[in-house]
Design a protein around this motif. Structure first.
Motif, short mmCIF file in Angstrom:
data_model
loop_
_atom_site.label_atom_id
_atom_site.label_comp_id
_atom_site.label_asym_id
_atom_site.label_seq_id
_atom_site.Cartn_x
_atom_site.Cartn_y
_atom_site.Cartn_z
N PHE A 60 30.94 54.26 42.05
CA PHE A 60 30.40 52.90 42.10
C PHE A 60 30.99 52.03 40.99
CE2 PHE A 60 26.81 54.66 44.68
CZ PHE A 60 27.04 53.88 45.80
N ILE A 61 31.24 52.60 39.84
CA ILE A 61 31.91 51.83 38.78
C ILE A 61 33.28 51.39 39.26
CG2 ILE A 61 32.95 51.95 36.48
CD1 ILE A 61 30.60 53.87 35.71
N GLY A 62 34.02 52.31 39.86
CA GLY A 62 35.35 51.97 40.37
C GLY A 62 35.30 50.91 41.45
N GLU A 63 34.40 51.06 42.41
CA GLU A 63 34.27 50.08 43.49
C GLU A 63 33.91 48.70 42.95
OE1 GLU A 63 31.82 51.14 46.87
OE2 GLU A 63 32.20 53.27 46.46
N GLY A 64 32.91 48.67 42.08
CA GLY A 64 32.46 47.38 41.55
C GLY A 64 33.50 46.70 40.70
N TYR A 65 34.20 47.48 39.91
CA TYR A 65 35.20 46.90 39.02
C TYR A 65 36.34 46.25 39.81
CZ TYR A 65 38.31 46.32 35.05
OH TYR A 65 39.13 45.79 34.09
N ARG A 66 36.71 46.87 40.91
CA ARG A 66 37.81 46.31 41.72
C ARG A 66 37.40 45.02 42.42
NH1 ARG A 66 42.32 47.24 40.10
NH2 ARG A 66 43.15 46.72 42.14
N LYS A 67 36.10 44.78 42.56
CA LYS A 67 35.61 43.56 43.19
C LYS A 67 34.91 42.65 42.18
CE LYS A 67 35.91 44.11 47.84
NZ LYS A 67 35.76 43.20 48.92
N ARG A 68 35.29 42.76 40.94
CA ARG A 68 34.57 42.04 39.89
C ARG A 68 34.71 40.53 39.97
NH1 ARG A 68 39.03 44.33 38.02
NH2 ARG A 68 40.42 43.20 36.63
N GLN A 69 35.69 40.04 40.73
CA GLN A 69 35.80 38.59 40.89
C GLN A 69 34.64 38.03 41.71
OE1 GLN A 69 37.84 40.86 42.21
NE2 GLN A 69 38.65 40.24 44.19
N TYR A 70 33.91 38.90 42.42
CA TYR A 70 32.71 38.53 43.16
C TYR A 70 31.51 39.05 42.39
CZ TYR A 70 36.33 38.09 46.71
OH TYR A 70 37.48 37.75 47.39
N THR A 71 30.92 38.19 41.60
CA THR A 71 29.87 38.60 40.67
C THR A 71 28.74 39.37 41.34
OG1 THR A 71 30.39 36.71 39.25
CG2 THR A 71 28.26 37.77 38.90
N ALA A 72 28.26 38.88 42.47
CA ALA A 72 27.14 39.54 43.15
C ALA A 72 27.52 40.96 43.58
CB ALA A 72 26.68 38.74 44.35
N HIS A 73 28.75 41.13 44.06
CA HIS A 73 29.20 42.46 44.47
C HIS A 73 29.31 43.39 43.26
CE1 HIS A 73 31.09 45.30 47.23
NE2 HIS A 73 31.89 45.61 46.23
N PHE A 74 29.89 42.87 42.19
CA PHE A 74 30.02 43.65 40.95
C PHE A 74 28.66 44.11 40.45
CE2 PHE A 74 30.02 43.71 36.27
CZ PHE A 74 31.01 44.66 36.03
#
Length: 131
Positions: A60-74
């Motif tokens: 989940f850290i990896g997934e969220g970090y890769r989408k960090r430009q989308y704050t809600a997703h992160f």
């Protein structure tokens, strides 16, 4: 940083350089190693559950970090990582109560898991610092 064989290997790039990832990965690997000693009848219950939840923190850290430009997703993925981290703590409770690990190991893993949780909560409360 904790002294661990799993933390000292160099991991290239991005989320793998995050201290929270390194600590969660090291803990997951140590949990994997210690669960090799659990009774065979636990293989499809406690053993698989604690391995899955501890590894999921990292995924989940990896997934969220890769989408960090989308704050809600992160924030959502870091929250999922925190949830899996809490689940790992429950399985550690069972591991201690079933006498599969001793109290010293339990306290060490619990403390480390709590530290990962604090780091994840910082990420949830401060997503702008990870853009």
């Amino acid at each position: 940083i904790w002294k661990s064989n799993y933390c000292t290997k160099k991991m290239p790039g991005g989320f793998k350089n995050l201290l929270v990832y390194k600590k969660a990965f090291a803990l997951a690997m140590e949990i994997f190693e210690i669960t090799k000693t659990y009774p065979k009848e636990e293989l499809f219950s406690l053993t698989s559950q604690i391995r899955k939840s501890s590894r999921s923190v990292c995924s989940f850290i990896g997934e969220g970090y890769r989408k960090r430009q989308y704050t809600a997703h992160f924030v959502s993925k870091m929250s999922d990582a925190d949830m899996e981290n809490s689940e790992t703590q429950v399985w550690l409770d069972f591991s201690l109560s079933c006498n599969y690990i001793n109290e010293q190991i339990y306290l060490d893993y619990k403390e480390r898991s709590e530290e990962v949780g604090k780091m994840l909560n910082h990420m949830i409360e401060n997503p702008d610092k990870y853009e």
